[in-house]
Design a protein around this motif. Structure first.
Motif, PDB file in Angstrom:
ATOM      1  N   THR A  49       0.856  -1.177   0.000  1.00  0.00           N
ATOM      2  CA  THR A  49       0.000   0.000   0.000  1.00  0.00           C
ATOM      3  C   THR A  49       0.892   1.227   0.000  1.00  0.00           C
ATOM      4  N   ALA A  96      -4.650  -0.335   4.537  1.00  0.00           N
ATOM      5  CA  ALA A  96      -5.057   0.807   3.722  1.00  0.00           C
ATOM      6  C   ALA A  96      -4.496   2.068   4.351  1.00  0.00           C
ATOM      7  N   ASP A 140      -9.988  -6.290   3.698  1.00  0.00           N
ATOM      8  CA  ASP A 140      -9.741  -5.393   2.569  1.00  0.00           C
ATOM      9  C   ASP A 140     -10.303  -3.989   2.766  1.00  0.00           C
ATOM     10  N   THR A 142     -10.598  -0.025   2.587  1.00  0.00           N
ATOM     11  CA  THR A 142     -10.090   0.973   1.650  1.00  0.00           C
ATOM     12  C   THR A 142     -10.737   2.312   1.975  1.00  0.00           C
ATOM     13  N   ASP A 190     -11.889  -7.335  -2.380  1.00  0.00           N
ATOM     14  CA  ASP A 190     -10.917  -6.456  -3.043  1.00  0.00           C
ATOM     15  C   ASP A 190     -11.465  -5.085  -3.432  1.00  0.00           C
ATOM     16  N   ILE A 192     -11.828  -1.103  -3.914  1.00  0.00           N
ATOM     17  CA  ILE A 192     -11.054   0.147  -3.907  1.00  0.00           C
ATOM     18  C   ILE A 192     -11.991   1.265  -4.340  1.00  0.00           C
ATOM     19  N   TRP A 193     -11.766   2.461  -3.843  1.00  0.00           N
ATOM     20  CA  TRP A 193     -12.566   3.616  -4.265  1.00  0.00           C
ATOM     21  C   TRP A 193     -12.044   4.158  -5.583  1.00  0.00           C
ATOM     22  N   ASP A 239      -8.047  -8.321  -7.337  1.00  0.00           N
ATOM     23  CA  ASP A 239      -7.130  -7.312  -6.798  1.00  0.00           C
ATOM     24  C   ASP A 239      -6.980  -6.087  -7.694  1.00  0.00           C
ATOM     25  N   THR A 241      -6.552  -2.241  -8.799  1.00  0.00           N
ATOM     26  CA  THR A 241      -5.939  -1.044  -8.232  1.00  0.00           C
ATOM     27  C   THR A 241      -6.016   0.052  -9.284  1.00  0.00           C
ATOM     28  N   GLU A 292      -0.204  -2.689  -6.725  1.00  0.00           N
ATOM     29  CA  GLU A 292      -0.578  -1.401  -6.121  1.00  0.00           C
ATOM     30  C   GLU A 292      -0.125  -0.287  -7.058  1.00  0.00           C
ATOM     31  N   ARG A 295      -3.449   4.422  -4.355  1.00  0.00           N
ATOM     32  CA  ARG A 295      -3.468   4.040  -2.944  1.00  0.00           C
ATOM     33  C   ARG A 295      -4.773   3.326  -2.593  1.00  0.00           C
ATOM     34  N   ARG A 296      -4.747   2.515  -1.526  1.00  0.00           N
ATOM     35  CA  ARG A 296      -5.962   1.883  -1.050  1.00  0.00           C
ATOM     36  C   ARG A 296      -6.701   2.829  -0.110  1.00  0.00           C
TER      37      ARG A 296
END
Length: 296
Positions: A49, A96, A140, A142, A190, A192-193, A239, A241, A292, A295-296
């Protein structure tokens, strides 16, 4: 905190196993070239991360026992993040990093006398607070871009490896809100925003009638509406990213690669599902952990 020159926004970090030895490498997403190796003789896959300024890395070190480590983005200064007697997190999972507060990290912790916990820790390794999710299994986390909301997967099934997606205030002031319903033979993980904070990108695994599984990268609005596909669901994609500009994602997949086999590799795709391409072509080894990019 170990820190170096930030890595370029076109570079990502991923674990690659070469001759069975998994270490983290920097990969150029424009040329696809595998660059510097930034860990040496790691005992297992890593899940990195990046700090908000891309100059530091916190990562989950796999192996016989999970451990959180911190190092500069060039691999220097590697050290454990948690003290040996940090009993508040006996088995940490993927961390995160809060984009609005670079001194704060969220991590799901398993085991111990208090069971599973979602904790906020400082970059000095000290416990700041614990968030009550009300869920038996979750992982996970985030952060939203403004640092105010966490997304994670969760379920009431003990020992599960996936569930539905939830969002919850990062200060613990509210209860989790479920935003996906994967179905009886599916699970979500998994998350992520998106870079603009409007949506969440995640992996949904689905079991077919014969017991086989595929996994697809999907995107959903943060309020749980507007579910749309990103990948085609013909392989096991996981996963995701997001690129720092928010236009693309990288992800791990066992789809047929340039070498003509199903070894896991990292792929890049536009968020609208176009422009699929593999990175790291022609280099020995396979991907062995989550990439990655942002960022998470």
């Amino acid at each position: 905190m170990p820190h170096s020159t930030p890595i370029p926004e076109t570079d990502l970090i991923v674990t690659r196993a070469v001759d069975g030895n998994p270490d983290m490498y920097i990969v150029d997403t424009v040329t696809g070239a595998v660059g510097d190796r930034i860990t040496t003789d790691a005992p297992g896959s890593q899940y990195p991360t990046l700090s908000p300024d891309r100059g530091s890395i916190v990562y989950l070190q796999g192996g016989d026992k999970n451990a959180l480590h911190m190092m500069a983005a060039d691999g220097s200064g590697d050290r454990p993040l948690l003290a040996a007697d940090a009993d508040f997190c006996p088995s940490p999972q993927r961390p995160a990093w809060n984009p609005a507060d670079p001194t704060e990290i969220a991590v799901a912790c398993r085991g111990g006398d208090e069971g599973n916990r979602l904790v906020l820790i400082g970059v000095d390794g000290t416990l700041r607070s614990t968030i009550n999710t009300g869920l038996r299994s979750f992982d996970d986390p985030t952060y939203s871009p403004d640092g105010k909301t966490l997304a994670f997967w969760g379920t009431q099934d003990e020992g599960a490896q996936g569930g539905a997606l939830y969002v919850q205030p990062a200060n613990g002031s509210g209860t989790p809100k479920q935003i996906t319903t994967p179905g009886a033979k599916a699970n979500d993980t998994d998350p992520i925003w998106s870079v603009d904070g409007s949506s969440i990108i995640f992996r949904r695994a689905t079991e077919d009638g014969g017991g086989g599984q595929s996994a697809q990268i999907l995107q959903i609005k943060a309020d749980g509406s507007g579910l749309t596909p990103v990948t085609d669901g013909t392989a096991f994609d996981q996963d995701p990213t997001a690129s720092p500009d928010g236009k693309q994602i990288a992800f791990l997949s066992n789809r047929i690669n340039a070498a003509g086999n199903n070894d896991a590799q990292v792929w890049v795709i536009n968020l609208d599902g176009t422009g699929l391409r593999q990175v790291g072509i022609g280099k020995p080894g396979n991907a062995a952990g989550a990439p990655e990019w942002g960022r998470r």
